[in-house]
Design a protein around this motif. Structure first.
Motif, mmCIF file in Angstrom:
data_model
loop_
_atom_site.group_PDB
_atom_site.id
_atom_site.type_symbol
_atom_site.label_atom_id
_atom_site.label_comp_id
_atom_site.label_asym_id
_atom_site.label_seq_id
_atom_site.Cartn_x
_atom_site.Cartn_y
_atom_site.Cartn_z
ATOM 1 N N MET A 32 0.809 -1.216 0.000
ATOM 2 C CA MET A 32 0.000 0.000 0.000
ATOM 3 C C MET A 32 0.845 1.271 0.000
ATOM 4 O O MET A 32 0.585 2.184 -0.787
ATOM 5 N N ASN A 57 -8.395 1.672 0.200
ATOM 6 C CA ASN A 57 -9.153 0.666 0.960
ATOM 7 C C ASN A 57 -10.652 0.792 0.669
ATOM 8 O O ASN A 57 -11.355 -0.210 0.580
ATOM 9 N N LYS A 61 -13.134 -1.982 -0.754
ATOM 10 C CA LYS A 61 -14.351 -2.308 -0.002
ATOM 11 C C LYS A 61 -15.599 -2.236 -0.884
ATOM 12 O O LYS A 61 -16.485 -3.073 -0.797
ATOM 13 N N LYS A 71 -1.924 -8.526 0.545
ATOM 14 C CA LYS A 71 -1.646 -7.100 0.777
ATOM 15 C C LYS A 71 -0.761 -6.478 -0.299
ATOM 16 O O LYS A 71 -0.166 -5.428 -0.110
#
Length: 175
Positions: A32, A57, A61, A71
């Motif tokens: 990230m 994020n 989502k 990740k």
């Protein structure tokens, strides 16, 4: 208040903007913090809002981009984040996702991304010049042209507004 020469200097700066094509992006998966650093470095010269981990994020989502694997984000997710960041100020993220899906349905994601970036760069490199775009051959091409036009118009209007911004006097209401 800024003068017109300052704006034309900005246009000239845009003539030199270089945006990464698919093959210019990292060939390895990114975490990230690496994704946000890369996206913000690429889009920084355009004056686009900074991308944050919370934003990314949120995209995951709401299924606007694919979830990372262990990740780590891959090239397709990077290109989606770049395009969303450019188009989000004008369109809702689900509309942007729908547009990306429509374009990539008729073209490979790599080709669609490279075409979008190529058209955007071309428009930026010719800011201030009278430009005639080639006629679109189909609805997907037209959609891409309109999206590029929207991004360029937004960049121009945002720059102009920041340059001419001056205090606004409040006018009292009369009864």
């Amino acid at each position: 208040m800024a003068d017109f020469n300052q704006y034309t200097r900005w246009e000239t700066q845009m003539h030199g903007v270089q945006l990464p094509r698919w093959d210019d992006l990292p060939k390895f998966d990114l975490y990230m913090d690496q994704v946000t650093a890369l996206v913000n470095e690429v889009l920084g010269p355009l004056g686009v809002d900074t991308v944050t981990p919370a934003m990314i994020n949120n995209y995951v989502k709401h299924k606007v981009i694919l979830a990372p694997v262990k990740k780590k984000y891959q090239t397709m997710q990077l290109t989606d984040i770049l395009m969303i960041s450019l188009l989000k100020p004008m369109f809702q993220t689900d509309t942007v996702r729908s547009g990306i899906d429509q374009i990539t349905a008729g073209d490979y994601p790599k080709q669609a991304y490279d075409n979008f970036i190529g058209q955007l760069e071309d428009r930026l490199h010719h800011l201030g010049e009278d430009q005639v775009q080639p006629a679109a051959k189909n609805l997907n091409e037209k959609l891409m042209q309109v999206a590029v036009d929207a991004v360029v118009s937004r960049l121009q209007s945002a720059k102009l507004l920041t340059m001419i911004k001056r205090p606004i006097r409040k006018v009292e209401k009369t009864k």
